[in-house]
Design an enzyme around this catalytic site. Structure first.
Site, short mmCIF file in Angstrom:
data_model
loop_
_atom_site.label_atom_id
_atom_site.label_comp_id
_atom_site.label_asym_id
_atom_site.label_seq_id
_atom_site.Cartn_x
_atom_site.Cartn_y
_atom_site.Cartn_z
N ARG A 240 47.35 61.15 36.76
CA ARG A 240 48.21 59.95 36.62
C ARG A 240 48.01 59.47 35.01
NH1 ARG A 240 46.47 55.03 40.17
NH2 ARG A 240 44.43 55.28 39.26
N ARG B 68 34.39 55.38 42.49
CA ARG B 68 35.34 54.50 43.26
C ARG B 68 35.74 54.74 44.53
NH1 ARG B 68 39.94 55.54 39.20
NH2 ARG B 68 41.04 53.97 40.23
P1 AMP Z 1 42.64 49.14 40.45
O1 AMP Z 1 43.49 49.32 39.45
O2 AMP Z 1 43.02 48.11 41.78
O3 AMP Z 1 42.08 50.47 40.85
O4 AMP Z 1 41.40 48.19 39.94
C1 AMP Z 1 40.65 48.80 38.78
C2 AMP Z 1 39.12 48.38 38.57
O5 AMP Z 1 39.21 46.94 38.43
C3 AMP Z 1 38.16 48.45 40.04
O6 AMP Z 1 37.56 49.74 39.90
C4 AMP Z 1 37.17 47.39 39.75
O7 AMP Z 1 36.15 47.61 38.59
C5 AMP Z 1 38.02 46.16 39.12
N1 AMP Z 1 38.94 45.73 40.38
C6 AMP Z 1 40.18 45.38 40.58
N2 AMP Z 1 40.26 44.59 41.63
C7 AMP Z 1 39.21 44.05 41.96
C8 AMP Z 1 38.67 43.19 43.05
N3 AMP Z 1 39.47 42.75 43.97
N4 AMP Z 1 37.40 42.84 43.17
C9 AMP Z 1 36.45 43.74 42.30
N5 AMP Z 1 36.80 44.44 41.27
C10 AMP Z 1 37.99 44.79 41.13
#
Ligand code: AMP
Length: 210
Positions: A122, A166
């Site tokens: 990605r 993750r």
């Molecule tokens: P994503 O782009 O959705 O994979 O989010 C990237 C990172 O942002 C995650 O690994 C978390 O550290 C943080 N994050 C995003 N959305 C949330 C959420 N709803 N709650 C807590 N952390 C979040």
């Protein structure tokens, strides 16, 4: 919803065009805050770098502020929220305040091998947020965004050590949230494997059949 790398961001961006509603990605909002070095960015940076979830209190304020903006009046698409049982409650409360309810919760699924392949290939445009994959969705010129010519980057949390964390966080904290929505009869599971257009077609056909 769905594990990291399953294609939530890609599909949400396609669906945004199709439905004409804003795409609220909590991950994008947090990454922007980190890039700007804002107070929020400084607070959340460590969580993003290690693949941990940002505390629910911080996320609650963020989602409430975002969903209360006027551009959501005709509907919206949330990507990356809620991710914990507490966030389900927060979203419920915010939606009640706005006098709206969730129509659907799409859950994208894909085999773990495909997820790891997608995440490691990605690439992201740090300027406009466009997503690429070095094999399946390459830019016209290697390493350069087609739209705004910025140099593409790999998300710092897309390295293997953080990906493993993750995926574990998803299994432990977010999968139970899917079960909560399943009880409400609004979950639609969509096979997220294959190319982006095929997955979009599956989602659109589910929306069209309502
Ligand atoms: P994503 O782009 O959705 O994979 O989010 C990237 C990172 O942002 C995650 O690994 C978390 O550290 C943080 N994050 C995003 N959305 C949330 C959420 N709803 N709650 C807590 N952390 C979040």
């Amino acid at each position: 919803m769905g594990p990291p790398g399953v294609g939530k961001g890609t599909q949400a961006k396609r669906l945004r065009e199709w439905l004409g509603v804003p795409h609220v990605s909590t991950g994008d909002i947090l990454r922007e805050a980190v890039a700007e070095g804002s107070a929020l960015g400084k607070k959340v940076r460590g969580y993003l770098e290690t693949g941990q979830l940002v505390p629910d209190g911080v996320m609650g304020e963020l989602i409430e502020e975002r969903l209360r903006r006027t551009d959501t009046a005709g509907g919206f698409l949330v990507d990356g929220f809620p991710r914990t049982a507490e966030q389900v409650e927060i979203l419920h409360r915010v939606l009640q305040g706005l006098h709206v309810s969730l129509d659907r919760v799409f859950v994208l699924t894909a085999p773990e091998a495909e997820i790891v392949r997608r995440i490691s290939g990605r690439r992201l445009c740090p300027k406009c947020g466009r997503l690429y994959h070095i094999d399946s969705q390459p830019p016209r010129a290697a390493g350069v965004c087609d739209g705004c010519s910025a140099a593409l980057v790999q998300r710092p949390d897309d390295v293997e050590s953080v990906i493993v964390e993750r995926l574990a966080v998803y299994q432990k904290q977010t999968l139970p949230v899917v079960a909560a929505y399943r009880g409400q009869g609004i979950v639609v599971e969509v096979d997220g494997s294959g190319d982006a257009e095929a997955v979009s077609a599956r989602i659109r056909s589910e929306l069209g059949s309502s």
